[in-house]
Motif scaffolding. Structure first.
Motif, PDB file in Angstrom:
ATOM      1  N   LYS A  65      65.233  42.385  74.481  1.00 26.14           N
ATOM      2  CA  LYS A  65      66.506  43.064  74.278  1.00 26.14           C
ATOM      3  C   LYS A  65      67.067  42.799  72.872  1.00 26.14           C
ATOM      4  O   LYS A  65      67.722  43.655  72.289  1.00 26.14           O
ATOM      5  CB  LYS A  65      67.507  42.627  75.341  1.00 26.14           C
ATOM      6  N   THR A 113      65.298  45.236  70.249  1.00 23.86           N
ATOM      7  CA  THR A 113      65.365  46.679  70.415  1.00 23.86           C
ATOM      8  C   THR A 113      66.448  47.293  69.523  1.00 23.86           C
ATOM      9  O   THR A 113      67.387  46.606  69.116  1.00 23.86           O
ATOM     10  CB  THR A 113      65.626  47.056  71.893  1.00 23.86           C
ATOM     11  N   ILE A 114      66.308  48.567  69.211  1.00 27.86           N
ATOM     12  CA  ILE A 114      67.332  49.252  68.433  1.00 27.86           C
ATOM     13  C   ILE A 114      68.246  50.089  69.328  1.00 27.86           C
ATOM     14  O   ILE A 114      69.149  50.754  68.848  1.00 27.86           O
ATOM     15  CB  ILE A 114      66.705  50.139  67.334  1.00 27.86           C
ATOM     16  N   ARG A 115      68.012  50.046  70.617  1.00 27.99           N
ATOM     17  CA  ARG A 115      68.832  50.782  71.570  1.00 27.99           C
ATOM     18  C   ARG A 115      70.125  50.034  71.843  1.00 27.99           C
ATOM     19  O   ARG A 115      70.187  48.815  71.741  1.00 27.99           O
ATOM     20  CB  ARG A 115      68.090  50.973  72.884  1.00 27.99           C
ATOM     21  N   TYR A 116      71.138  50.791  72.192  1.00 29.26           N
ATOM     22  CA  TYR A 116      72.393  50.182  72.594  1.00 29.26           C
ATOM     23  C   TYR A 116      73.015  51.030  73.683  1.00 29.26           C
ATOM     24  O   TYR A 116      72.724  52.199  73.826  1.00 29.26           O
ATOM     25  CB  TYR A 116      73.358  50.030  71.406  1.00 29.26           C
ATOM     26  N   SER A 117      73.891  50.415  74.439  1.00 28.03           N
ATOM     27  CA  SER A 117      74.541  51.133  75.534  1.00 28.03           C
ATOM     28  C   SER A 117      75.871  51.705  75.056  1.00 28.03           C
ATOM     29  O   SER A 117      76.437  51.242  74.067  1.00 28.03           O
ATOM     30  CB  SER A 117      74.772  50.194  76.716  1.00 28.03           C
ATOM     31  N   ASP A 118      76.345  52.698  75.768  1.00 25.82           N
ATOM     32  CA  ASP A 118      77.668  53.254  75.465  1.00 25.82           C
ATOM     33  C   ASP A 118      78.736  52.176  75.598  1.00 25.82           C
ATOM     34  O   ASP A 118      79.675  52.118  74.808  1.00 25.82           O
ATOM     35  CB  ASP A 118      77.994  54.427  76.394  1.00 25.82           C
TER      36      ASP A 118
END
Length: 135
Positions: free
Chosen positions: A3, A6-11
């Motif tokens: 985690k 990663t380059i993802r993120y949540s709203d």
């Protein structure tokens, strides 16, 4: 560990981050800069910087408007992008004209400028009055 890489993120993370940015930088601007200029208005009005040649008093009034009224709107998340514009202008003038683009002297102006530019570009997030009314 995955985690963290990663380059993802949540709203949710984005909205909480924008809330923190707005409240922290808006609050610091309001308390440490805006209120201080209001308290010292009688002495500052004669010697305040006048980059647009409109008079020291009017320059100071415009800066107080940005640092108090616009910072308060930013904290609330009301008309956030519109409120960020005067703050970006004031901090750009502070950094580039008053501190001559020197990060040693103008570090706080550069930090404020960056934060207000971020709000201007991405908006206030859903944890704001703007977000709640669907702007």
């Amino acid at each position: 560990m995955k985690k963290l890489l990663t380059i993802r993120y949540s709203d949710w993370a984005f909205n909480v981050t924008m809330l923190l940015v707005r409240v922290t930088f808006g609050g610091l601007m309001l308390v440490n800069h805006g209120f201080e200029k209001m308290k010292k208005f009688s002495t500052l009005q004669y010697k305040f910087s006048d980059p647009f040649h409109i008079g020291s008093r009017w320059s100071l009034l415009m800066v107080i408007f940005a640092e108090v009224f616009c910072a308060l709107l930013l904290i609330l998340g009301l008309f956030s992008r519109l409120a960020a514009v005067p703050l970006v202008i004031v901090m750009a003038i502070a950094f580039f004209m008053a501190h001559h683009g020197n990060f040693g002297e103008g570090e706080s102006a550069a930090l404020f400028l960056t934060a207000f530019l971020a709000v201007l570009m991405v908006g206030p997030g859903k944890a704001s009055i703007d977000g709640m009314i669907g702007k």
